[in-house]
Every structure is written in structure tokens, then in C-alpha cells.
Scaffold this motif. Sequence first.
Motif, PDB file in Angstrom:
ATOM      1  N   TYR A 130       0.819  -1.216   0.000  1.00  0.00           N
ATOM      2  CA  TYR A 130       0.000   0.000   0.000  1.00  0.00           C
ATOM      3  C   TYR A 130       0.855   1.269   0.000  1.00  0.00           C
ATOM      4  CZ  TYR A 130       0.280   1.563   4.947  1.00  0.00           C
ATOM      5  OH  TYR A 130       0.677   2.061   6.159  1.00  0.00           O
ATOM      6  N   TYR A 131       2.097   1.178   0.466  1.00  0.00           N
ATOM      7  CA  TYR A 131       2.980   2.344   0.419  1.00  0.00           C
ATOM      8  C   TYR A 131       3.290   2.709  -1.025  1.00  0.00           C
ATOM      9  CZ  TYR A 131       5.768   5.442   3.354  1.00  0.00           C
ATOM     10  OH  TYR A 131       6.238   6.533   4.043  1.00  0.00           O
ATOM     11  N   VAL A 133       1.259   2.295  -3.414  1.00  0.00           N
ATOM     12  CA  VAL A 133       0.039   2.938  -3.921  1.00  0.00           C
ATOM     13  C   VAL A 133       0.020   4.415  -3.547  1.00  0.00           C
ATOM     14  CG1 VAL A 133      -2.477   2.954  -3.780  1.00  0.00           C
ATOM     15  CG2 VAL A 133      -1.255   0.778  -3.894  1.00  0.00           C
ATOM     16  N   ILE A 134       0.457   4.746  -2.326  1.00  0.00           N
ATOM     17  CA  ILE A 134       0.494   6.149  -1.905  1.00  0.00           C
ATOM     18  C   ILE A 134       1.489   6.936  -2.762  1.00  0.00           C
ATOM     19  CG2 ILE A 134       0.999   7.700   0.012  1.00  0.00           C
ATOM     20  CD1 ILE A 134       0.092   5.480   1.904  1.00  0.00           C
ATOM     21  N   TYR A 137      -0.313   7.757  -5.852  1.00  0.00           N
ATOM     22  CA  TYR A 137      -1.182   8.927  -5.669  1.00  0.00           C
ATOM     23  C   TYR A 137      -0.381  10.223  -5.852  1.00  0.00           C
ATOM     24  CZ  TYR A 137      -4.619   5.834  -3.327  1.00  0.00           C
ATOM     25  OH  TYR A 137      -5.529   4.846  -3.015  1.00  0.00           O
ATOM     26  N   GLY A 450      -0.549  -4.875  -5.628  1.00  0.00           N
ATOM     27  CA  GLY A 450      -1.084  -3.546  -5.377  1.00  0.00           C
ATOM     28  C   GLY A 450      -2.247  -3.161  -6.268  1.00  0.00           C
ATOM     29  N   CYS A 453      -5.577  -2.286  -4.857  1.00  0.00           N
ATOM     30  CA  CYS A 453      -5.589  -0.995  -4.155  1.00  0.00           C
ATOM     31  C   CYS A 453      -5.743   0.194  -5.102  1.00  0.00           C
ATOM     32  CB  CYS A 453      -4.314  -0.829  -3.327  1.00  0.00           C
ATOM     33  SG  CYS A 453      -4.150  -2.021  -1.986  1.00  0.00           S
ATOM     34  N   ILE A 459      -9.041   2.777  -2.020  1.00  0.00           N
ATOM     35  CA  ILE A 459      -8.737   3.538  -0.810  1.00  0.00           C
ATOM     36  C   ILE A 459      -9.217   2.809   0.433  1.00  0.00           C
ATOM     37  CG2 ILE A 459     -10.899   4.869  -0.886  1.00  0.00           C
ATOM     38  CD1 ILE A 459      -7.398   6.158   0.146  1.00  0.00           C
ATOM     39  N   TRP A 461      -9.171  -0.503   0.760  1.00  0.00           N
ATOM     40  CA  TRP A 461      -8.151  -1.532   0.990  1.00  0.00           C
ATOM     41  C   TRP A 461      -6.905  -0.920   1.629  1.00  0.00           C
ATOM     42  CZ3 TRP A 461      -9.354  -6.387   1.071  1.00  0.00           C
ATOM     43  CH2 TRP A 461     -10.385  -6.876   0.259  1.00  0.00           C
ATOM     44  N   VAL A 462      -6.500   0.241   1.154  1.00  0.00           N
ATOM     45  CA  VAL A 462      -5.324   0.910   1.725  1.00  0.00           C
ATOM     46  C   VAL A 462      -5.571   1.223   3.198  1.00  0.00           C
ATOM     47  CG1 VAL A 462      -3.960   3.031   1.666  1.00  0.00           C
ATOM     48  CG2 VAL A 462      -4.519   1.861  -0.464  1.00  0.00           C
ATOM     49  N   THR A 463      -6.750   1.742   3.514  1.00  0.00           N
ATOM     50  CA  THR A 463      -7.085   2.059   4.905  1.00  0.00           C
ATOM     51  C   THR A 463      -7.120   0.800   5.764  1.00  0.00           C
ATOM     52  OG1 THR A 463      -8.418   3.928   4.131  1.00  0.00           O
ATOM     53  CG2 THR A 463      -8.783   3.177   6.392  1.00  0.00           C
ATOM     54  N   ASP A 466      -3.586  -0.392   6.420  1.00  0.00           N
ATOM     55  CA  ASP A 466      -2.907   0.537   7.319  1.00  0.00           C
ATOM     56  C   ASP A 466      -3.360   0.332   8.758  1.00  0.00           C
ATOM     57  OD1 ASP A 466      -1.264   2.906   7.873  1.00  0.00           O
ATOM     58  OD2 ASP A 466      -3.164   3.871   8.295  1.00  0.00           O
TER      59      ASP A 466
END
Length: 633
Positions: A130-131, A133-134, A137, A450, A453, A459, A461-463, A466
Motif C-alpha cells: 500500500y505504500y 500505492v500512496i 497517488y 497492489g 488498491c 482507498i 483496501w489501503v485504509t 494501514d
Amino acid sequence: MRKYSWNSFKDFIFRNPAAVDQDPHVDDGDENTERGNWASKKDYILSTIGYAVGLGNIWRFPYLAYKNGGGAFLIPYFVMLVVAGIPLFFLESAFGQFCSQGPINVWRSVPILQGVGVAMVMVTIIVSIYYNVIIAYSLYYMFASFQSPLPWSSCLSWVDSNCSNTPIVSCNVSGVLVANLTQENSTCPSSNMIIVPVQSPSEQYWDHVALQRSSGLDETGPVVWHLALCLLLSSMIVAAALIRGIKSSGKVVYFTATFPYVVILILLIRGVTLEGARDGIEFYIGSQSNLTKLTEAQVWKDAATQTFYSLSIGWGGVMTLASYNNFHNNVFKDAFVVTLTNAGTSVLAGFAIFSILGHMAHIYKMPVGEVVKEGFGLAFIAYPDALSKLPISPLWSILFFFMLFTVGLDSQFAGIEVITTCLLDSFPKIFKSKRALLTITTSSILYLLGLPCVTRAGIYWVTLIDQFAASWVLLCLALLEIIGVCYIYGGNRFIKDIEMMIGKKSFTFWLWWRACWFFICPCIIVVILIWSLMTFTPPSYGGVPFPVWGLVLGWCMAVFMLLWVPVIAVYKFIRAEGSPWKRLKSLCSPAEEWHPYLDIHRGERYSQDRCRLRMSLRTKPEVNVNIISSSWL
């Protein structure tokens, strides 16, 4: 000069020994000619600072400071840094540097806890998904900033009827709603005033354009292709930077670890010149500071939690990066340099964030507290909205999102390095000659993992990841790490190992570190862990609760990561020989392979004769009390 072609590139990736004269991941001047070392001390310091300074320093710390008393929050934050952050960072760095191994093989010191190392790698793998993915973004917003005006500066064709820069007020006049009034200019009595909830253009851009967010985790939807392409670009950049391991990433961080500071200073200088900036800074750390907050336990809990997470304690990355140091590197001094730089970065970033948010609040004629957000809300909604109000707004937006991109890259570098280092240390014959291929394969797998995500439900899934992977699981691993090193391996034995690297120190010098490692750190972690579990609330995003199956999946993910600890312990116990007590005793004693990597550094304590004597004593049927007590000392 050697000529390069497609065949030479192919030989480098797949490591044809006949075509490559020397391992490209090891230099002639390396102390450790098998694993390699950092090309210079600066490479290590910048890589570790880049790893520790993550997105949380920019989008989490400023909000916590504002929420917990402003400048008063710095008192518990720096107290926690001194009593827990620095001691644990020093412990992990020394642990990895002593044996020059990754987070799995370091547990040769306490074989029964080798599952802790595996769990650390599992956490790193899941968080790296997920990092990445950020980072994607940030890339998307950076590319979107190359237009004027910025697409989220006003309500354009992609918005719905709730989009507005100012609150919409309706007035109940004799039972009839009169709309399209403004809250400031309305003559409507407050008792008859009805405020219609609206979303800012930046919030609608984030939801409808960038994420194309669905209604919940149940509605996955298709892949959002512009995010998938940014994710692919991010994965390719990470793989390219790590193609030669620390030899290549150690050079990339000269830019990626220093550029964020340049941008923060630029944004700070620009921010403090804006009208309303003083109000923002006052809310952050000025006269609005509330010292009475120090009496609230929640403030101290937030300070300790931020300290643990911002320094990446329990992830395995600190050990991995330190494992490539020279044996006699002064790891003690490095721990102070990195941890204090990390803390200073958090404070500095807060000034840059709040000065511009103060200007935004001034424009909207709202209190600063109403525009402050944390996490995704700060990075991709509030701050972009504030930047869009500035002259030459595309320039400031490009700089900000490029800074987020570089900050994310440094942390991702270390995450990938943890995975590849553990595979190389565990299977050197298979992977040593194919490190470049291993790096590319790892990055490709993380990219594919990823993709869920970057769907319309991405979002959520990312949350979810996390909340369950990067929270209390790390506290469990940090607690087991302290128990393993200080209480099973032996705190005094570990101190002697450190003195083999940095030289003999006095008893009074180690008194503080003993107090932190044996008592203060474990107590703080236990309190935070119990508190976190007792006050756990099901995660949500944007007011959308997660379905039951999503929460079950999150708990299963957390259990899966921690399950490696008892599973590997039981497996090793079954495979050991002798009576149950003898098996337990042998698994709580260092393995024969536990020692400094190079013979030249082993000295008398880890000489081959002494190791053989220790192993022969371990095989005796009777219990030698002195040997058992020495493991605690």
C-alpha cells in the motif's frame, strides 16, 4: 573501455558468471566481500534518514501536535523519543550491524524467536504494497499539477451539486426554504438558518477524479487505469534504484533524502509571508498551546505511538540497513543523528503545513481548526486546496507532490531491501548471483499485489491494511524483540557485543541503556498495546463503515503476521533433540552460526574453539546453572 550491449545487460540481470568479471553489488574496498558494504558513511546515514522520515512526519505529526496542545505536545514527544525511540533504534541498529544479517538471521541469537524476524518481513511486504500505492497517488497529483489553473481549484464539469468553496445556507422563511444564501451575508435569524453540507472542489476531485471512489469495500469496481500506470511507474523507479542493491540506492538517496528538506524550506518561506500564516502557526505551536493537555494520558500515548512508527521500529528495515555497515562503525552516534533528524523534520514540516493552512483559513474566513485534517485528507485534500489559492499555484503543487513522492521512495527502498536481503541471506547460493533479477521480480510481484488498491474501492483496501498491518502488530513485534534480546539472549551479553564494535564503555554509560531496555521500553509498549486493543474502533473511510467480512479479513491479516512466531517456535521445538527442558534451553541459547560475519572480528568471545566448547556443554544431559544464568547476563 568495456562496450555494453543487450547481451551484457542480459548477463547483468541474469548474472552469467562467465560474462561478468566481478559481482556488481560488491566493490573492491568493501570490508565484507560476500555481502558488500555501504560505499560511504553518508550513504548509510542518508538511507536511514530517508527510511525513518516518512509520510507520517508530514501528514501525521503536525495534526497530532495541533490536536494535543500545540507546542505542549513537544514535551511528551521528546520525552518518549529519549526514553523509548532512541534506545530501541540503537538496539535494532546494533543488532543488525553486529552479525551483518537481515531481520530473520539475526535471530540465530535466540532461535526460538526466529518467527519474529519472519513476521517483520511479512509486515514489510504487506505495508510495501500500500505504500507503493500512496507513491502512485503522489505521482498522479504531480502530473495533474502541470496545468493552470489547477483542476481542483474550482468546481468544474466533473463535480456534483454538493461542490462549493463556501458553505451553502438555506433560510426557513415561514416554512419555505430560501437557498443560495451565504453564511456571512445572510440576514436570516440563526434559529431559522439551515447549513447544507458541501464538499470543496479538492475533496470532490480526490473522490471523483483521482480515486473514482466507490460506495464501499463491497463495490470493487474496475481498475482506475491512471493510478495503475502511476503504480507501474513507481514500481519501475524503485526497481531501477535498487538494481545494484545498496550500491545504487545509496547514490539515489543523495537526492531523494535531501530534496524534501529543500521543498519544506521553500514552502515554509513562502507560507510565512502569506496573510493568516501567523494564525496557523499559533494553532500549531504558538500561543494556542495548552499545557493542561499534559495531564491527559491520551497525549502521552499519541506521543509514544508517533515515536515508534516514525522511526520504523519493529519493521526490520533498521536492522537491514545497519547490516551493511562496517563492523566497527559507531552505531551509537548514528542512532542519535538519525533519530534527532527525524524528530526535527517532523517539527519543521509542521511549520510549513500550518503556515499555508492558516492562509487558507483566512481566505475562507474559518477557524484554523476547521480546515486542519490528517493523513490522506491533509495531503490530498486540504493542502492542495490551500496551494491552489496561491499565485503560481502549479509550481507550489508540483514541488509539494514531488516532495511526497521522494519521501515515499526512500521508505519503499528500505522495504524492498528488507525482502531481498532476507532472501539473499537465507538462500545465498540461489540468489546471490541473481540479485538484479530478484529485485525486479520482487517489485513486479508487489505491483501485481497492489492492483486491488487502485480499483475504485482501492482507498478502502489501503485504509484496511494501514489499520491492521501497521499498527498494534508492530508493537507486539517490538515487545518480543526486547524480550528476546534483553531477557533471553541477555542484556549484558548484548552490551559486550556492542563493545566489540564501538569499544569499551564504563558501567555508568550503560546504566541508562539498561534501564530503558529492561524496564522503561517494555512498560511503555505494554501500556500502549493494551490501551490500543481496549480502545479499538472498527476502521472506516469518509464516513463509510467497513463490512463485517472486511473487518474479519483485517483481523486475519494481523493474525497471519503474528502466527509465524508460535508456528516457527513449535517447529523448532519439535525438530530439536533431547528432553523438553533441554530442547527449550538449546532454543533459548545462541546458535552456533551466531557471531560476527567475518572471522577477523570474532575475537576470543566467538572463536571457533569457544563455540565448539559451548555446543558440547549444551549437549550434556545435566543442567549447568551457571550456563543458564549467563544467558540472562
